[in-house]
Design a protein around this motif. Structure first.
Motif, mmCIF file in Angstrom:
data_model
loop_
_atom_site.group_PDB
_atom_site.id
_atom_site.type_symbol
_atom_site.label_atom_id
_atom_site.label_comp_id
_atom_site.label_asym_id
_atom_site.label_seq_id
_atom_site.Cartn_x
_atom_site.Cartn_y
_atom_site.Cartn_z
ATOM 1 N N MET A 1 13.978 -7.868 -15.163
ATOM 2 C CA MET A 1 12.615 -8.138 -14.729
ATOM 3 C C MET A 1 11.978 -6.887 -15.137
ATOM 4 S SD MET A 1 11.077 -9.861 -11.058
ATOM 5 C CE MET A 1 11.951 -11.164 -11.619
ATOM 6 N N CYS A 2 10.651 -7.249 -15.655
ATOM 7 C CA CYS A 2 9.765 -5.952 -15.639
ATOM 8 C C CYS A 2 9.281 -5.356 -14.543
ATOM 9 C CB CYS A 2 8.501 -6.266 -16.619
ATOM 10 S SG CYS A 2 9.004 -6.665 -18.289
ATOM 11 N N CYS A 3 8.791 -4.230 -14.316
ATOM 12 C CA CYS A 3 8.407 -3.444 -13.067
ATOM 13 C C CYS A 3 6.954 -3.720 -13.118
ATOM 14 C CB CYS A 3 8.551 -2.085 -13.333
ATOM 15 S SG CYS A 3 10.442 -1.727 -13.371
ATOM 16 N N VAL A 4 6.594 -4.043 -12.040
ATOM 17 C CA VAL A 4 5.057 -4.368 -11.634
ATOM 18 C C VAL A 4 4.693 -3.657 -10.480
ATOM 19 C CG1 VAL A 4 3.419 -6.130 -11.292
ATOM 20 C CG2 VAL A 4 5.256 -6.909 -12.727
ATOM 21 N N THR A 5 3.458 -3.252 -10.580
ATOM 22 C CA THR A 5 2.910 -2.258 -9.300
ATOM 23 C C THR A 5 1.979 -3.044 -9.077
ATOM 24 O OG1 THR A 5 3.659 -0.207 -10.338
ATOM 25 C CG2 THR A 5 1.896 -0.015 -8.874
ATOM 26 N N VAL A 6 1.799 -3.412 -7.446
ATOM 27 C CA VAL A 6 0.876 -4.024 -6.934
ATOM 28 C C VAL A 6 0.322 -3.271 -5.883
ATOM 29 C CG1 VAL A 6 0.257 -6.145 -5.466
ATOM 30 C CG2 VAL A 6 1.945 -6.259 -7.080
ATOM 31 N N ILE A 7 -0.936 -3.104 -6.290
ATOM 32 C CA ILE A 7 -1.946 -2.140 -5.296
ATOM 33 C C ILE A 7 -2.620 -2.773 -4.351
ATOM 34 C CG2 ILE A 7 -3.491 -0.108 -5.376
ATOM 35 C CD1 ILE A 7 -2.673 0.566 -8.206
ATOM 36 N N GLN A 8 -2.547 -2.339 -3.044
ATOM 37 C CA GLN A 8 -3.133 -3.024 -1.951
ATOM 38 C C GLN A 8 -4.007 -1.981 -1.331
ATOM 39 O OE1 GLN A 8 -3.429 -6.438 -1.253
ATOM 40 N NE2 GLN A 8 -1.715 -6.714 -2.791
ATOM 41 N N SER A 9 -5.376 -2.028 -1.470
ATOM 42 C CA SER A 9 -6.405 -0.783 -0.982
ATOM 43 C C SER A 9 -7.649 -1.537 -0.245
ATOM 44 C CB SER A 9 -6.725 0.054 -1.994
ATOM 45 O OG SER A 9 -7.742 -0.696 -2.872
ATOM 46 N N GLN A 10 -7.809 -0.458 0.892
ATOM 47 C CA GLN A 10 -8.970 -1.173 1.632
ATOM 48 C C GLN A 10 -9.593 0.398 2.053
ATOM 49 O OE1 GLN A 10 -8.536 -4.077 4.547
ATOM 50 N NE2 GLN A 10 -10.463 -3.643 5.427
ATOM 51 N N ASP A 11 -10.508 0.980 1.634
ATOM 52 C CA ASP A 11 -10.979 2.241 2.249
ATOM 53 C C ASP A 11 -9.981 3.189 2.101
ATOM 54 O OD1 ASP A 11 -13.633 0.953 2.844
ATOM 55 O OD2 ASP A 11 -12.881 0.185 4.668
ATOM 56 N N GLY A 12 -9.139 3.245 1.159
ATOM 57 C CA GLY A 12 -8.168 4.215 1.126
ATOM 58 C C GLY A 12 -6.647 3.763 1.677
ATOM 59 N N TRP A 13 -6.649 2.517 2.294
ATOM 60 C CA TRP A 13 -5.509 1.868 2.759
ATOM 61 C C TRP A 13 -4.855 1.479 1.756
ATOM 62 C CZ3 TRP A 13 -3.763 3.409 7.696
ATOM 63 C CH2 TRP A 13 -4.739 4.061 8.205
ATOM 64 N N GLY A 14 -3.465 1.366 1.434
ATOM 65 C CA GLY A 14 -2.938 0.432 0.514
ATOM 66 C C GLY A 14 -1.285 0.700 0.524
#
Length: 471
Positions: A1-14
């Motif tokens: 399976m391919c690598c997928v980066t999911v970025i969760q951010s909110q005012d610098g939080w992630g």
């Protein structure tokens, strides 16, 4: 399976997950990785806690290291802003969504990466494919992509028999086969095997009332799961196919459903048949029938048997009655009347009874023909004999009156003279006894001339014949 980066951010939080979907073979070790970020004002020392979770309690996430289901199998490896979740000997029950959360020492200041990582744990499976009518091919398979260097070993009843991803076996084998992934502790497939002898259960019971609901259930141990078929056995023909489901349901069972039943269980590896089970449906007596032997019309003194029969389950008991009488005449299937008389004539019926109910037969007339006809025949016979005696006496008296008295001896006639024959009298009386006709007749005729002169004298013959015709 391919690598997928999911970025969760909110005012610098992630939170960044390296993979959002992970498939792992049962018994292997899983490493789930994430990176997290926070605003620049927060120093590393301000991070009070960080952990992984799958569940929440009272709205708060539950640290996996405190969950008893993961005890001693979960470790965190965290450094700087990266954190690894390592789960050893993964189970199929570990399949879930995993999230990472971290919080500062400031109350209420926390962040969770959502959505998380979906872990699917798949066990090895043995696929069964038929090669021909006598051979099967077993293949060790996993829905997760394994390393090209993965090696398998085959077991037969706990004994290693072969290495490789496939195994040929004969059809109908009763042995158990499974495969094992070398190098992964606990990574063993479920065993595949043909059905064991099926068992049959009946609800509510094997004896049931007509019109009730009855379920027959066929079950066995087999892998792959067995397919079931229900049959009703017949003595004179092949079994009758009833159902291809595990359960055979009678919503309103009838007496005609009584009989022997069995089921079969079958999968790709073999087929087995259950023992026979007897279904007995209870029902009340049908209308009885009455037979009479030797006949329904008897002579006085004869013996007669009345037989009552019906269809019932349980078997019925019988009671005999005479019409217009309250008290029974007899009990039992056969009622015997010995020394039949006119008093026995009349209508008779039987009553069949069991725990399910009772039923009466129709009336059967038994008559006496010998009582009156016998008396008439006896009277006729006596009268006939008396009449014959009177006729004989009358003829004798007439003969004596016609013969003149003689004072001298009679002269002997010449040899060549014609001597008239004396007139002897023959009387014949025949009697016939029949149920319908009573005949009486007589015949008087002259006899033939005597052969010698010496035989000339007054001769009176009488003969009475009685002929009785059998009834």
């Amino acid at each position: 399976m391919c690598c997928v980066t999911v970025i969760q951010s909110q005012d610098g939080w992630g939170v960044n997950y390296l993979k959002t979907d992970v498939c792992a073979a049962k018994g292997t070790t899983v490493d789930i990785i994430c990176d997290f970020t926070h605003p620049p004002r927060i120093r590393y020392s301000d991070i009070k806690d960080r952990f992984w979770f799958t569940k929440e309690k009272d709205g708060e996430p539950v640290d996996l290291t405190t969950d008893s289901e993961y005890s001693s199998r979960v470790t965190y490896t965290c450094y700087s802003k990266s954190c690894h979740l390592i789960i050893t000997y993964v189970r199929e029950s570990d399949s879930a969504e995993y999230k990472f959360t971290f919080m500062t020492n400031k109350p209420g200041e926390k962040y969770t990466g959502s959505p998380g990582v979906t872990l699917s744990v798949k066990g090895l499976q043995v696929q069964v494919r038929r090669s021909d009518s006598t051979w099967l091919e077993l293949t060790c398979h996993s829905s997760c992509v394994l390393s090209d260097r993965a090696e398998y070993v085959w077991y037969k009843n706990e004994e290693i028999i072969k290495r490789g991803s496939s195994l040929p076996v004969s059809s109908g084998s009763t042995d158990r086969y499974y495969c094992y992934l070398i190098g992964y502790s606990g990574q063993r497939s479920p065993a595949v095997y043909g059905p064991q002898r099926p068992s049959v259960s009946v609800s509510p019971s094997a004896e049931m009332l007509e019109g009730g609901s009855v379920n027959l259930t066929c079950s066995t141990d087999a892998n792959p799961a067995a397919n079931y078929t229900w049959y009703k056995a017949h003595r004179t023909s092949d079994p009758h196919l009833l159902s291809e489901e595990p359960q055979l349901v009678f919503s309103s069972i009838q007496s005609s459903d009584s009989g022997w039943y069995f089921c079969t269980a079958e999968n790709q590896l073999g087929r087995k048949t259950s023992d026979f089970i007897l279904i007995r449906v209870k029902y009340g007596p049908q209308r009885p029938s009455v037979s009479v032997s030797p006949s329904a019309e008897m002579l006085e003194g004869d013996s007669v048997n009345l037989t009552c029969s019906t269809d019932a389950n349980p078997a019925a008991s019988y009671t005999w009655y005479k019409e217009h009488e309250d008290s029974p005449r007899a009990s039992g299937q056969i009622f015997t009347i010995t020394d039949f008389t006119a008093e026995h004539s009349g209508n008779y019926y039987c009553e069949a009874q069991n725990e399910m109910g009772r039923s009466n037969s129709t009336l059967r007339l038994i008559t006496s023909s010998g009582a009156s006809n016998g008396w008439i025949a006896a009277f006729a016979s006596t009268s006939a004999i008396f009449l014959v005696i009177i006729m004989i006496l009358t003829v004798l008296m007439i003969r004596r009156k016609k013969s003149p008295p003689s004072s001298r001896p009679a002269e002997r006639p010449e040899n060549n003279a014609q001597i008239p024959p004396a007139e002897p009298c023959y009387a014949t009386a025949s009697f016939s006894r029949n149920q319908e006709d009573l005949l009486l007749y007589s015949n008087v005729s002259p006899a033939r001339p005597p052969r010698r002169k010496e035989e000339v004298e007054e001769v009176l013959y009488s003969r009475v014949n009685f002929v009785r015709v059998s009834q």
